[in-house]
Design a protein around this motif. Structure first.
Motif, mmCIF file in Angstrom:
data_model
loop_
_atom_site.group_PDB
_atom_site.id
_atom_site.type_symbol
_atom_site.label_atom_id
_atom_site.label_comp_id
_atom_site.label_asym_id
_atom_site.label_seq_id
_atom_site.Cartn_x
_atom_site.Cartn_y
_atom_site.Cartn_z
ATOM 1 N N GLY A 69 0.733 -1.348 0.131
ATOM 2 C CA GLY A 69 0.201 0.076 0.191
ATOM 3 C C GLY A 69 0.871 1.112 -0.055
ATOM 4 N N LEU A 70 1.935 1.243 -0.336
ATOM 5 C CA LEU A 70 2.947 2.476 -0.364
ATOM 6 C C LEU A 70 2.478 3.276 -1.534
ATOM 7 C CD1 LEU A 70 6.207 0.611 0.335
ATOM 8 C CD2 LEU A 70 5.201 2.349 1.772
ATOM 9 N N HIS A 71 2.125 4.407 -1.428
ATOM 10 C CA HIS A 71 1.759 5.035 -2.509
ATOM 11 C C HIS A 71 2.685 6.270 -3.309
ATOM 12 C CE1 HIS A 71 -2.285 3.163 -1.988
ATOM 13 N NE2 HIS A 71 -2.629 3.877 -2.817
ATOM 14 N N LEU A 72 2.759 6.216 -4.418
ATOM 15 C CA LEU A 72 3.773 7.426 -5.289
ATOM 16 C C LEU A 72 2.606 8.150 -6.116
ATOM 17 C CD1 LEU A 72 6.609 5.284 -6.448
ATOM 18 C CD2 LEU A 72 6.710 6.927 -4.718
ATOM 19 N N VAL A 73 2.588 9.690 -5.967
ATOM 20 C CA VAL A 73 1.805 10.207 -6.515
ATOM 21 C C VAL A 73 2.382 10.884 -7.898
ATOM 22 C CG1 VAL A 73 0.213 12.354 -6.474
ATOM 23 C CG2 VAL A 73 0.415 10.776 -4.692
ATOM 24 N N THR A 74 1.643 10.795 -8.920
ATOM 25 C CA THR A 74 2.344 11.772 -10.363
ATOM 26 C C THR A 74 1.345 12.432 -10.896
ATOM 27 O OG1 THR A 74 3.456 11.212 -12.141
ATOM 28 C CG2 THR A 74 1.980 9.691 -11.590
ATOM 29 N N SER A 75 1.608 13.431 -11.722
ATOM 30 C CA SER A 75 0.521 14.045 -12.375
ATOM 31 C C SER A 75 0.340 13.540 -13.911
ATOM 32 C CB SER A 75 1.106 15.667 -12.566
ATOM 33 O OG SER A 75 2.375 15.666 -13.420
ATOM 34 N N ASP A 76 1.249 12.600 -14.097
ATOM 35 C CA ASP A 76 1.215 12.065 -15.664
ATOM 36 C C ASP A 76 1.508 10.488 -15.435
ATOM 37 O OD1 ASP A 76 1.419 11.084 -18.168
ATOM 38 O OD2 ASP A 76 2.387 12.748 -19.054
ATOM 39 N N ILE A 77 0.397 9.508 -14.998
ATOM 40 C CA ILE A 77 0.874 8.412 -14.753
ATOM 41 C C ILE A 77 1.082 7.322 -15.917
ATOM 42 C CG2 ILE A 77 -1.683 7.586 -15.068
ATOM 43 C CD1 ILE A 77 -1.393 5.883 -12.305
ATOM 44 N N ALA A 89 11.242 -1.941 -14.140
ATOM 45 C CA ALA A 89 10.058 -2.402 -13.190
ATOM 46 C C ALA A 89 8.766 -3.268 -13.825
ATOM 47 C CB ALA A 89 9.670 -1.305 -12.456
ATOM 48 N N GLU A 90 8.278 -4.197 -13.298
ATOM 49 C CA GLU A 90 7.188 -4.796 -13.742
ATOM 50 C C GLU A 90 6.003 -3.977 -13.471
ATOM 51 O OE1 GLU A 90 7.249 -8.980 -13.047
ATOM 52 O OE2 GLU A 90 9.442 -9.102 -13.688
ATOM 53 N N VAL A 91 5.619 -3.078 -14.130
ATOM 54 C CA VAL A 91 4.301 -2.252 -13.783
ATOM 55 C C VAL A 91 3.294 -2.875 -14.255
ATOM 56 C CG1 VAL A 91 3.500 0.017 -13.459
ATOM 57 C CG2 VAL A 91 5.861 -0.293 -13.643
ATOM 58 N N SER A 92 2.005 -2.750 -13.721
ATOM 59 C CA SER A 92 0.760 -3.251 -14.222
ATOM 60 C C SER A 92 0.173 -2.282 -15.093
ATOM 61 C CB SER A 92 -0.414 -3.192 -12.890
ATOM 62 O OG SER A 92 -0.647 -1.917 -12.584
ATOM 63 N N THR A 136 1.760 1.701 -5.283
ATOM 64 C CA THR A 136 0.924 1.813 -5.899
ATOM 65 C C THR A 136 1.019 3.472 -6.398
ATOM 66 O OG1 THR A 136 -0.911 0.552 -4.787
ATOM 67 C CG2 THR A 136 -1.613 2.489 -6.068
ATOM 68 N N ILE A 137 0.838 3.455 -7.625
ATOM 69 C CA ILE A 137 1.258 4.720 -8.305
ATOM 70 C C ILE A 137 -0.282 5.320 -8.563
ATOM 71 C CG2 ILE A 137 2.044 6.411 -10.255
ATOM 72 C CD1 ILE A 137 3.859 3.548 -10.828
ATOM 73 N N GLN A 138 -0.594 6.691 -8.233
ATOM 74 C CA GLN A 138 -1.761 7.365 -8.133
ATOM 75 C C GLN A 138 -1.661 8.778 -8.923
ATOM 76 O OE1 GLN A 138 -3.271 8.786 -4.530
ATOM 77 N NE2 GLN A 138 -5.372 8.186 -5.346
ATOM 78 N N GLN A 139 -2.483 8.941 -10.234
ATOM 79 C CA GLN A 139 -2.611 10.061 -10.557
ATOM 80 C C GLN A 139 -3.258 11.007 -10.067
ATOM 81 O OE1 GLN A 139 -2.172 10.828 -15.197
ATOM 82 N NE2 GLN A 139 -4.366 11.336 -14.921
ATOM 83 N N VAL A 140 -2.567 12.240 -9.919
ATOM 84 C CA VAL A 140 -3.304 13.418 -9.119
ATOM 85 C C VAL A 140 -2.710 14.730 -10.059
ATOM 86 C CG1 VAL A 140 -3.493 15.034 -7.134
ATOM 87 C CG2 VAL A 140 -3.082 12.627 -6.832
ATOM 88 N N VAL A 141 -3.487 15.316 -10.664
ATOM 89 C CA VAL A 141 -3.455 16.468 -11.589
ATOM 90 C C VAL A 141 -3.565 17.485 -10.923
ATOM 91 C CG1 VAL A 141 -3.946 17.463 -14.069
ATOM 92 C CG2 VAL A 141 -3.777 15.009 -13.951
ATOM 93 N N THR A 142 -4.837 17.769 -10.313
ATOM 94 C CA THR A 142 -5.394 18.812 -9.572
ATOM 95 C C THR A 142 -5.592 18.223 -8.236
ATOM 96 O OG1 THR A 142 -6.314 19.606 -11.546
ATOM 97 C CG2 THR A 142 -6.885 20.463 -9.500
ATOM 98 N N ARG A 143 -5.143 18.882 -7.255
ATOM 99 C CA ARG A 143 -5.011 18.342 -5.954
ATOM 100 C C ARG A 143 -6.458 18.886 -5.263
ATOM 101 N NH1 ARG A 143 -1.711 15.681 -3.252
ATOM 102 N NH2 ARG A 143 0.319 15.365 -3.876
ATOM 103 N N ALA A 144 -7.190 18.174 -4.429
ATOM 104 C CA ALA A 144 -8.269 18.551 -3.648
ATOM 105 C C ALA A 144 -7.861 19.653 -2.623
ATOM 106 C CB ALA A 144 -8.747 17.277 -2.710
ATOM 107 N N PRO A 145 -8.901 20.553 -2.598
ATOM 108 C CA PRO A 145 -8.686 21.790 -1.642
ATOM 109 C C PRO A 145 -8.022 21.463 -0.409
ATOM 110 C CG PRO A 145 -11.141 21.735 -2.683
ATOM 111 C CD PRO A 145 -10.294 20.505 -2.999
ATOM 112 N N GLY A 146 -7.183 22.276 -0.214
ATOM 113 C CA GLY A 146 -6.514 22.254 1.225
ATOM 114 C C GLY A 146 -5.273 21.228 1.193
ATOM 115 N N ARG A 147 -5.109 20.726 0.034
ATOM 116 C CA ARG A 147 -3.916 19.489 0.086
ATOM 117 C C ARG A 147 -2.671 20.225 -0.383
ATOM 118 N NH1 ARG A 147 -5.500 14.044 1.359
ATOM 119 N NH2 ARG A 147 -8.074 14.206 1.509
#
Length: 147
Positions: A69-77, A89-92, A136-147
Motif C-alpha cells: 500500500g505504499l503510494h507514489l503520486v504523479t501528475s502523468d501516470i 520495473a514490472e508495472v501493471s 501503487t502509483i496514483q495520478q493526481v493532476v489537480t489536488r483536492a482543496p487544502g492539500r
C-alpha cells in the motif's frame, strides 16, 4: 502542529539487491552506511518526493515483502509507468476502482484502464520490489482543496 512524513522503513531480504532496484527505477541514493555495531542504513528518495524510504540490516523485524500500500503520486501516470517499465520495473496496466472511492487491497474490485470521469485520484498502476513490497502509483493532476 507541524508534522511531516519523512521516512518509511521497508523490510527487505537482500539490501544490495533492493538498493540496486530502487536506484535503477530512479530513486536518489541519499545514504548508505554501516555502524561499527553492524547496523546498515540505506536511504533513497523517490523523484520529486520530500519523504524517503530506508532499509538495511537490523532496522525492522517485519518480514521482507510484507509492506503493502505504499503510494507514489504523479501528475502523468502514463509517462511515469512508461519510464518505470523502461527502467526494468514490472508495472501493471492502468486501472481504477469499480466504486471510484479509493481502491481495495490486492487486485479486488479493479477495472482496467484509467478512471473515466476524473484525471485526479482515480487512476492507478502498481508494482512490487524484488521482495514483494507493494507500491501503487496514483495520478493526481489537480489536488483536492487544502492539500
Amino acid at each position: 502542529m507541524d508534522l511531516r512524513l519523512e521516512i518509511v522503513v521497508i523490510p527487505v531480504s537482500d539490501v544490495d539487491r533492493a538498493k540496486a532496484f530502487y536506484e535503477r527505477i530512479g530513486f536518489r541514493l541519499d545514504a548508505d552506511f554501516t555502524s561499527d555495531k553492524g547496523l546498515r542504513v540505506v536511504q533513497l528518495t523517490p523523484p520529486g518526493s520530500e519523504a524517503s524510504i530506508i532499509f538495511g540490516e537490523r532496522l525492522t523485524t517485519a518480514e521482507p515483502g510484507s509492506l503493502q500500500g505504499l503510494h507514489l503520486v504523479t501528475s502523468d501516470i502514463a509517462a511515469a509507468r512508461t519510464e518505470l517499465l523502461e527502467r526494468g520495473a514490472e508495472v501493471s496496466e492502468l486501472w481504477h476502482d469499480a466504486d471510484g472511492v479509493f481502491h481495495w487491497a490486492g487486485d479486488e474490485n479493479r477495472v482496467p484502464g484509467p478512471h473515466p470521469a476524473t484525471d485526479s485520484y482515480g487512476t492507478y498502476a502498481s508494482f512490487s520490489d524484488p521482495d514483494g513490497n507493494g507500491w501503487t502509483i496514483q495520478q493526481v493532476v489537480t489536488r483536492a482543496p487544502g492539500r
